[in-house]
Motif scaffolding. Structure first.
Motif, PDB file in Angstrom:
ATOM      1  N   ARG A 279      -1.099 -14.918  -1.379  1.00 18.68           N
ATOM      2  CA  ARG A 279      -0.801 -13.496  -1.154  1.00 18.68           C
ATOM      3  C   ARG A 279      -0.860 -13.120   0.335  1.00 18.68           C
ATOM      4  O   ARG A 279       0.038 -12.446   0.836  1.00 18.68           O
ATOM      5  N   ARG A 283       2.335 -11.777   2.577  1.00 18.67           N
ATOM      6  CA  ARG A 283       2.272 -10.514   3.322  1.00 18.67           C
ATOM      7  C   ARG A 283       2.670 -10.724   4.791  1.00 18.67           C
ATOM      8  O   ARG A 283       3.440  -9.942   5.355  1.00 18.67           O
ATOM      9  N   PRO A 318       3.230 -12.009  -7.145  1.00 16.04           N
ATOM     10  CA  PRO A 318       3.199 -12.956  -6.026  1.00 16.04           C
ATOM     11  C   PRO A 318       2.605 -14.311  -6.374  1.00 16.04           C
ATOM     12  O   PRO A 318       2.842 -15.287  -5.648  1.00 16.04           O
ATOM     13  N   ASP A 319       1.839 -14.393  -7.454  1.00 12.26           N
ATOM     14  CA  ASP A 319       1.199 -15.660  -7.828  1.00 12.26           C
ATOM     15  C   ASP A 319       2.054 -16.503  -8.774  1.00 12.26           C
ATOM     16  O   ASP A 319       1.663 -17.613  -9.127  1.00 12.26           O
ATOM     17  N   THR A 426      -7.771 -15.277   1.829  1.00 16.26           N
ATOM     18  CA  THR A 426      -7.724 -13.812   1.860  1.00 16.26           C
ATOM     19  C   THR A 426      -8.714 -13.255   2.879  1.00 16.26           C
ATOM     20  O   THR A 426      -8.666 -12.075   3.215  1.00 16.26           O
TER      21      THR A 426
END
Length: 508
Positions: A279, A283, A318-319, A426
């Protein structure tokens, strides 16, 4: 096989008159008519060197006109092409030559100097790249017409990178390669005004398809060897590139550099395979390339490509690995071969005409991976049982869970390293992560997490921040026992994180 499948060497015929098919940086430009002519001349020469149908011809070449055209010419000549990754070492090259039984080996003089006595098997003719380059460029040379070979004829042997022992050769037919080009050109929407910067190795199925799918769509391929990520940005700008394919470690590098605004804006589509996009990375790709569509994809050399996620779903899912590509049937099955229910993990099984023909001269490994399709398959025949655990949600979208041979077994829990790695990246300042299981008498395996920090962050302070973030986001049984900061994570010749090299670091 489907009657309308064309042999691989028919690809150059689809371009518009006068349209460029190949641009060699600091070199020549070749239109589709020129690509066809060079394919025919090179094919005629190859047949003279290797008169037997099915003879293997190997190459160890940098990207250029010869490396781009050789697969088409070998196919037209009725030969089997064996491209060798330029990043491999002489021992791996020697193994591929011996294992494939190649009778012709084409390479540049500087690479010939890297070989030692005994590396080239007796009976293999070594040819300097200058010879076939001269043949291609000579309008007076005879040429072969497009072939009429059976679609299921063996066309190429692609060797894996060798990250898990000696490289093994995957046997691909004309149909495998031709339909793969059709499928990708279709779902990417490639057209005549597209330009693809080919940065991935041509010995890699994903890398080779950069050429084939671009030509199937009538577009122009720009082969490019790069040293630094900023070289890629410069090439995108210089050549008006619209399509760029990469693997996650490359995208991590590309989003970390500054891009000229016009270079980033020229990109229409970014494609990814060879590992999942996290993710945070998605982005950053959106921020860096705001006008480009992102295509996450999943594939394996034994079946080329299995799934892709349409750009419209990347924001909301997104996964996800997406759904089956054209010409592929993807099933998720239990150990007994029955289909799983929604959200129930199972093994991904790929059925249909993209399935390869097995491993070259390796009946045991072929039987373990290439098995009869599950009873629920519409295609039937032989399928690739991937060894990857996935799940399919209620909308039919697939999600990667982990590889059976990569899963960490700790205190009775089966842990996907991907889940730990995604939690790590993340954390602001963590650029890349790789989780491994290490032997532990009490737990079976404990978790060691290797990470690369963004160079703008202090590693000592970041380690504490990462530990706190993982304690917050992951359950106790998924907490790493150790976190190891590295300036670079090791990579295999295809640019992926080399987990075998990391495992060797564990035992060293």
């Amino acid at each position: 096989m489907q009657a309308n499948i064309r042999p691989l060497d028919h690809l150059p015929l689809v371009g518009e008159p006068g349209a460029l098919a190949l641009v060699i940086p600091r070199g020549e430009t070749i239109d589709f008519a020129g690509l066809e002519a060079r394919t025919g001349r090179l094919a005629h020469w190859l047949r003279e060197q290797c008169p037997g149908v099915g003879t293997r011809v190997a190459s160890w070449l940098p990207k250029g006109a010869l490396a781009s055209i050789l697969p088409l010419a070998a196919a037209r000549a009725g030969l089997v092409y064996v491209p060798v990754n330029p990043l491999l070492k002489r021992t791996q090259v020697a193994h591929i030559l011996a294992d494939s039984g190649a009778l012709l080996f084409i390479l540049p003089p500087n690479r010939r100097l890297l070989l030692e006595a005994g590396d080239v098997p007796e009976g293999t003719e070594v040819v300097d790249e200058g010879v076939p380059n001269g043949i291609m460029a000579d309008d007076g040379q005879p040429a072969l017409s497009p072939s009429s070979v059976a679609p299921d004829s063996l066309c190429e042997i692609l060797y894996t990178s060798g990250s898990t022992g000696r490289p093994k050769g995957v046997m691909l037919s004309h149909a495998n390669l031709s339909l793969g080009a059709d499928a990708v050109a279709d779902y990417l929407g490639l057209r005549s005004d597209d330009r693809t910067l080919c940065v991935l190795p041509f010995s890699f199925d994903y890398g080779q398809n950069q050429l084939f799918s671009t030509w199937r769509g009538g577009g122009c391929a720009v082969p490019f060897d790069y040293l630094l990520p900023r070289d890629v940005a410069k090439a995108v700008r210089a050549h008006g590139i619209t399509t760029l394919a990469g693997v996650p470690p490359l995208w991590v590098q590309l989003v970390e550099i500054d891009w000229p605004e016009d270079a980033a804006a020229s990109l229409r589509r970014l494609t990814n395979s060879g590992g999942a996009l996290t993710r945070p990375l998605i982005r950053r790709m959106r921020e860096r390339f705001p006008t480009a569509d992102i295509y996450p994809m999943y594939g394996l050399t034994e079946a080329f490509r299995s799934t892709y996620l349409p750009p419209a779903l990347v924001e909301s899912h997104p996964d996800s690995m997406g759904r089956a590509i054209p010409h592929a049937e993807i099933l998720v099955v239990r150990p007994d071969g029955s289909l799983t229910e929604a959200d129930e993990p199972g093994e991904l099984v790929h059925c249909g005409p993209l399935v390869a023909q097995g491993y070259w001269q390796d009946a045991e490994r072929t039987a373990a991976r290439f098995k009869p399709a599950p009873a629920a398959s519409h295609h039937g025949g032989t399928a690739v049982w991937s060894g990857d655990t996935v799940r399919r949600d209620g909308q039919g979208l697939l999600y990667f869970v982990g590889r059976d041979d990569a899963m960490i077994k700790s205190a009775g829990n089966r842990i996907s390293p991907t889940e730990i790695e995604e939690a790590a990246v993340t954390t602001p300042g963590i650029a890349e992560a790789a989780a491994l299981g290490i032997a532990d008498e009490r737990l079976g395996q404990a978790i060691r997490l290797y990470v690369r920090a963004d160079p703008t962050h202090d590693e000592d302070a970041l380690a504490d921040v990462l530990k706190a973030a993982l304690r917050r986001d992951l359950p106790n049984f998924m907490q790493p026992r150790e976190i190891v900061m590295l300036s670079e994570l090791p990579r295999n010749p295809n640019g992926k994180i080399d987990r075998v090299a990391l495992a060797e670091m564990v035992t060293s």
